[in-house]
Design a protein around this motif. Structure first.
Motif, short mmCIF file in Angstrom:
data_model
loop_
_atom_site.label_atom_id
_atom_site.label_comp_id
_atom_site.label_asym_id
_atom_site.label_seq_id
_atom_site.Cartn_x
_atom_site.Cartn_y
_atom_site.Cartn_z
N THR A 1 -6.04 -9.94 -1.05
CA THR A 1 -5.41 -8.97 -0.17
C THR A 1 -4.96 -9.65 1.12
N ASP B 1 0.81 -1.22 0.00
CA ASP B 1 0.00 0.00 0.00
C ASP B 1 0.84 1.27 0.00
N THR C 1 -1.35 -6.64 -1.94
CA THR C 1 -2.34 -7.04 -2.93
C THR C 1 -1.68 -7.91 -3.98
N THR D 1 -1.02 -3.43 3.79
CA THR D 1 -1.80 -4.32 2.93
C THR D 1 -0.97 -4.73 1.72
#
Length: 295
Positions: free
Chosen positions: A255, A154, A284, A282
């Motif tokens: 995620t 992120d 992904t 986070t």
């Protein structure tokens, strides 16, 4: 001014090169190998085979074309040009290494030891190099687009891989995180998870798939899809095990929110080239926008 085509030959140091660097002399290297039940002759034979293949490939490049040469350890700082033809002389793993650094360039995999290796990415022989190079430059070569997987933090950091991406604790012990897929989220504790492409589906993912007997279909080499698997999820009052396998196509993502001190993210087994995500970050996982253009 139109530039002549450029062929970039990629290779890696042989085992013999590494032994001589480590032990200093051939005699010391031979003694080291003998203590492990091996012979210098075998190592020398593989070294000679790669040297011969490299010589044949380099000789196949027309004299008026431009040339480049790069060893695996220098890939991260080599400047590939958009129109390069990239020739990888080595094993499948070297193609995966190269995939991280190229874009639309066509990659040609040359097996330096035909018949000895069981490569699926290096499928061409050194003697074919001349015809293959000319076909690529003319634009009539049979090129296959291989999907890649991307992992994005992120904070904007990201990495792409050809086979699979691993997310987990740096020592592969239990990692804590929240996993999310298809609108479902749960907290987990496991030894990590992987997301694999069709290229990687014959390796690590295949091993997990066989043991798990999961109902998830592994992607084929030409599929724009990923298969993901959680390794050894641990049930407890605070962690669940319902999200342990799945499949992703374009537009879908998995995620992972870190709930440990830190998790590492690396691709294609290259742990030294990794991202680190700390508590609350986070990660992904999804199909990469770019693909490997493999001859």
């Amino acid at each position: 001014m139109v530039l002549a085509p450029r062929v970039v030959v990629v290779h890696r140091r042989t085992e013999l090169d590494g032994l001589l660097e480590r032990h200093g002399t051939r005699g010391q290297a031979e003694f080291f190998l003998r203590t492990r039940g091996r012979t210098l002759a075998d190592v020398q034979g593989r070294h000679d085979a790669q040297d011969a293949a490299l010589g044949e490939v380099r000789a196949a490049v027309p004299g008026e074309w431009r040339r480049g040469d790069v060893e695996r350890g220098d890939l991260y700082r080599f400047g590939f040009e958009p129109g390069d033809v990239v020739v990888v002389v080595g094993q499948d793993g070297l193609v995966a290494n190269v995939a991280k650094y190229v874009g639309t360039q066509v990659v040609v995999g040359i097996d330096p030891e035909p018949g000895r290796n069981a490569g699926v990415l290096v499928t061409h022989r050194p003697r074919e190099a001349s015809d293959l190079l000319r076909a690529v430059v003319r634009g009539n070569a049979a090129v296959q687009s291989r999907a890649m997987v991307t992992a994005t933090l992120d904070d904007g950091e990201s990495l792409d891989a050809l086979n699979e991406v691993f997310v987990g604790h740096p020592s592969h012990q239990s990692a804590r995180y929240r996993i999310g897929a298809a609108g479902v989220v749960e907290s987990q504790s496991s030894s990590g998870l992987i997301a694999a492409t069709g290229t990687g589906a014959t390796g690590w993912a295949a091993s997990i798939h066989r043991e798990r007997r999961a109902g998830v279909e592994l992607p084929g080499v030409a599929d724009r899809a990923l298969a993901w698997f959680v390794r050894e999820a641990w049930p407890s009052p605070s962690t669940a095990t319902s999200l342990t396998a799945g499949r992703l196509v374009d537009g879908e993502a998995l995620t992972v929110v870190v709930e440990s001190d830190a998790l590492v993210v690396f691709g294609d087994g290259l742990e030294a080239d990794r991202l680190t995500a700390t508590w609350g970050q986070t990660i992904t996982l999804a199909l990469a926008d770019r693909t490997l253009q493999l001859l």
